[in-house]
Motif scaffolding. Structure first.
Motif, mmCIF file in Angstrom:
data_model
loop_
_atom_site.group_PDB
_atom_site.id
_atom_site.type_symbol
_atom_site.label_atom_id
_atom_site.label_comp_id
_atom_site.label_asym_id
_atom_site.label_seq_id
_atom_site.Cartn_x
_atom_site.Cartn_y
_atom_site.Cartn_z
ATOM 1 N N ALA A 1 -3.530 4.928 10.107
ATOM 2 C CA ALA A 1 -2.268 5.678 10.117
ATOM 3 C C ALA A 1 -2.572 7.078 10.639
ATOM 4 O O ALA A 1 -3.671 7.608 10.440
ATOM 5 C CB ALA A 1 -1.674 5.749 8.713
ATOM 6 N N ALA A 2 -1.603 7.665 11.297
ATOM 7 C CA ALA A 2 -1.764 9.029 11.804
ATOM 8 C C ALA A 2 -1.954 9.989 10.633
ATOM 9 O O ALA A 2 -1.404 9.784 9.547
ATOM 10 C CB ALA A 2 -0.549 9.433 12.633
ATOM 11 N N GLY A 3 -2.733 11.010 10.865
ATOM 12 C CA GLY A 3 -2.959 12.032 9.848
ATOM 13 C C GLY A 3 -1.781 12.990 9.761
ATOM 14 O O GLY A 3 -0.781 12.860 10.475
ATOM 15 N N ALA A 4 -1.900 13.966 8.886
ATOM 16 C CA ALA A 4 -0.842 14.966 8.689
ATOM 17 C C ALA A 4 -0.553 15.735 9.977
ATOM 18 O O ALA A 4 0.563 16.209 10.184
ATOM 19 C CB ALA A 4 -1.229 15.925 7.570
ATOM 20 N N ASP A 5 -1.544 15.808 10.869
ATOM 21 C CA ASP A 5 -1.364 16.508 12.142
ATOM 22 C C ASP A 5 -0.702 15.624 13.204
ATOM 23 O O ASP A 5 -0.483 16.057 14.330
ATOM 24 C CB ASP A 5 -2.705 17.035 12.652
ATOM 25 C CG ASP A 5 -3.719 15.922 12.921
ATOM 26 O OD1 ASP A 5 -3.392 14.729 12.713
ATOM 27 O OD2 ASP A 5 -4.846 16.254 13.336
ATOM 28 N N GLY A 6 -0.409 14.358 12.847
ATOM 29 C CA GLY A 6 0.243 13.449 13.783
ATOM 30 C C GLY A 6 -0.710 12.715 14.708
ATOM 31 O O GLY A 6 -0.284 11.905 15.522
ATOM 32 N N ARG A 7 -2.006 12.988 14.569
ATOM 33 C CA ARG A 7 -2.997 12.330 15.437
ATOM 34 C C ARG A 7 -3.419 10.999 14.844
ATOM 35 O O ARG A 7 -3.683 10.887 13.652
ATOM 36 C CB ARG A 7 -4.216 13.212 15.611
ATOM 37 C CG ARG A 7 -3.943 14.418 16.464
ATOM 38 C CD ARG A 7 -5.176 15.239 16.630
ATOM 39 N NE ARG A 7 -6.359 14.368 16.645
ATOM 40 C CZ ARG A 7 -7.527 14.710 17.135
ATOM 41 N NH1 ARG A 7 -7.697 15.874 17.659
ATOM 42 N NH2 ARG A 7 -8.555 13.879 17.089
ATOM 43 N N LEU A 8 -3.487 9.991 15.694
ATOM 44 C CA LEU A 8 -3.962 8.673 15.307
ATOM 45 C C LEU A 8 -5.370 8.503 15.862
ATOM 46 O O LEU A 8 -5.566 8.534 17.074
ATOM 47 C CB LEU A 8 -3.045 7.579 15.858
ATOM 48 C CG LEU A 8 -3.438 6.148 15.554
ATOM 49 C CD1 LEU A 8 -3.413 5.888 14.045
ATOM 50 C CD2 LEU A 8 -2.503 5.187 16.270
ATOM 51 N N ILE B 1 0.842 -1.198 0.000
ATOM 52 C CA ILE B 1 0.000 0.000 0.000
ATOM 53 C C ILE B 1 0.883 1.256 0.000
ATOM 54 O O ILE B 1 1.776 1.378 0.842
ATOM 55 C CB ILE B 1 -0.905 0.022 1.263
ATOM 56 C CG1 ILE B 1 -1.892 -1.138 1.255
ATOM 57 C CG2 ILE B 1 -1.624 1.354 1.404
ATOM 58 C CD1 ILE B 1 -3.013 -1.025 0.254
ATOM 59 N N PRO B 2 0.632 2.200 -0.919
ATOM 60 C CA PRO B 2 1.378 3.457 -0.877
ATOM 61 C C PRO B 2 0.884 4.321 0.286
ATOM 62 O O PRO B 2 -0.312 4.344 0.588
ATOM 63 C CB PRO B 2 1.055 4.106 -2.225
ATOM 64 C CG PRO B 2 -0.282 3.539 -2.608
ATOM 65 C CD PRO B 2 -0.342 2.160 -2.008
ATOM 66 N N SER B 3 1.808 4.997 0.957
ATOM 67 C CA SER B 3 1.415 5.893 2.051
ATOM 68 C C SER B 3 2.451 7.000 2.194
ATOM 69 O O SER B 3 3.543 6.909 1.628
ATOM 70 C CB SER B 3 1.304 5.124 3.376
ATOM 71 O OG SER B 3 2.566 4.930 3.954
ATOM 72 N N ALA B 4 2.112 8.006 2.971
ATOM 73 C CA ALA B 4 3.045 9.105 3.225
ATOM 74 C C ALA B 4 4.297 8.611 3.952
ATOM 75 O O ALA B 4 5.374 9.193 3.802
ATOM 76 C CB ALA B 4 2.350 10.197 4.043
ATOM 77 N N ALA B 5 4.185 7.524 4.711
ATOM 78 C CA ALA B 5 5.330 6.986 5.456
ATOM 79 C C ALA B 5 6.226 6.117 4.584
ATOM 80 O O ALA B 5 7.339 5.788 4.968
ATOM 81 C CB ALA B 5 4.838 6.165 6.644
ATOM 82 N N GLY B 6 5.737 5.718 3.422
ATOM 83 C CA GLY B 6 6.451 4.807 2.531
ATOM 84 C C GLY B 6 5.514 3.702 2.100
ATOM 85 O O GLY B 6 4.297 3.776 2.310
ATOM 86 N N VAL B 7 6.063 2.670 1.506
ATOM 87 C CA VAL B 7 5.243 1.539 1.071
ATOM 88 C C VAL B 7 4.981 0.645 2.284
ATOM 89 O O VAL B 7 5.923 0.199 2.945
ATOM 90 C CB VAL B 7 5.934 0.735 -0.048
ATOM 91 C CG1 VAL B 7 5.103 -0.486 -0.425
ATOM 92 C CG2 VAL B 7 6.177 1.617 -1.264
ATOM 93 N N LEU B 8 3.709 0.421 2.570
ATOM 94 C CA LEU B 8 3.319 -0.441 3.677
ATOM 95 C C LEU B 8 3.162 -1.856 3.138
ATOM 96 O O LEU B 8 2.510 -2.067 2.117
ATOM 97 C CB LEU B 8 1.997 0.019 4.284
ATOM 98 C CG LEU B 8 1.890 1.489 4.677
ATOM 99 C CD1 LEU B 8 0.508 1.768 5.263
ATOM 100 C CD2 LEU B 8 2.989 1.890 5.633
ATOM 101 N N GLU B 9 3.769 -2.834 3.815
ATOM 102 C CA GLU B 9 3.651 -4.230 3.414
ATOM 103 C C GLU B 9 2.910 -5.005 4.495
ATOM 104 O O GLU B 9 3.313 -5.008 5.652
ATOM 105 C CB GLU B 9 5.020 -4.858 3.213
ATOM 106 C CG GLU B 9 4.944 -6.320 2.830
ATOM 107 C CD GLU B 9 6.299 -7.008 2.742
ATOM 108 O OE1 GLU B 9 6.337 -8.218 3.015
ATOM 109 O OE2 GLU B 9 7.310 -6.342 2.437
#
Length: 148
Positions: A132-139, A98-106
C-alpha cells in the motif's frame, strides 16, 4: 495498492468494485477490495462482525477454521469456510480482513474443493507481495528479477 501477479492467474476486469484474479483452469478466484473505513484509532479488527459478514454471504455455509494472517504489514482475522454454490457445487473459501488507513482490506480465495491447496499458493503470493502507498502517497514495490 500494488502486488505481483501470482503465477497461473490473469486479471478479470468485469467488477469495478474489486480486483479479481482467475486461475488458468477457472477453478480458483483471488479477490481484493476495500470495505468500509475504520474508526479513528482502530488498530485491530474485532472478528465477530466479519464472521457474520462471511456467513451472511453464504447461507448454509460453515466456518471450518478461524485464525489470523498478515498483509501490508498488518494482521487481521481469517475465515476458512465451505459452502455450496448454485447447483449444490461445493466451494472452499478463505477470507482475510486487514485494517488499513484506506479502510478494511478484504482478500479472498474461492475454489473448488480439490483446488483449494493450489489456490492457497496464489493467495500467499498475493498477500506477500501486496503493498500500500505510504503517507506520502508513494508506492514502493519490490524489485523483481528474471534471474535465478
Amino acid at each position: 495498492f500494488g502486488f505481483v501477479m501470482p503465477d497461473g492467474f490473469r486479471l478479470e476486469t468485469q467488477d469495478a468494485q474489486k480486483v479479481t484474479l482467475v486461475s488458468a483452469d477457472f477453478n480458483c478466484l483471488l479477490t481484493f477490495r476495500v470495505l468500509e473505513p475504520l474508526a479513528p484509532g482502530d488498530a485491530e479488527l474485532d472478528p465477530a462482525p466479519y464472521r457474520d459478514l462471511v456467513l451472511n454471504r453464504h447461507p448454509g455455509g460453515k466456518i471450518l477454521e478461524e485464525f489470523s494472517l498478515a498483509a501490508a504489514g498488518r494482521r487481521g482475522p481469517v475465515f476458512d469456510l465451505r459452502w455450496n454454490a448454485t447447483g449444490a457445487v461445493p466451494r472452499r473459501e478463505r477470507v482475510l480482513f486487514i485494517p488499513s488507513a484506506a479502510g478494511v482490506l478484504e482478500f479472498g480465495l474461492v475454489s473448488s474443493l480439490d483446488k483449494f491447496e493450489d489456490g492457497r499458493l496464489g493467495f500467499g503470493s498475493l498477500l506477500s507481495s501486496f503493498r500500500a502507498a505510504g503517507a506520502d502517497g508513494r508506492l514502493v514495490m519490490p524489485m523483481l528479477s528474471n534471474r535465478y
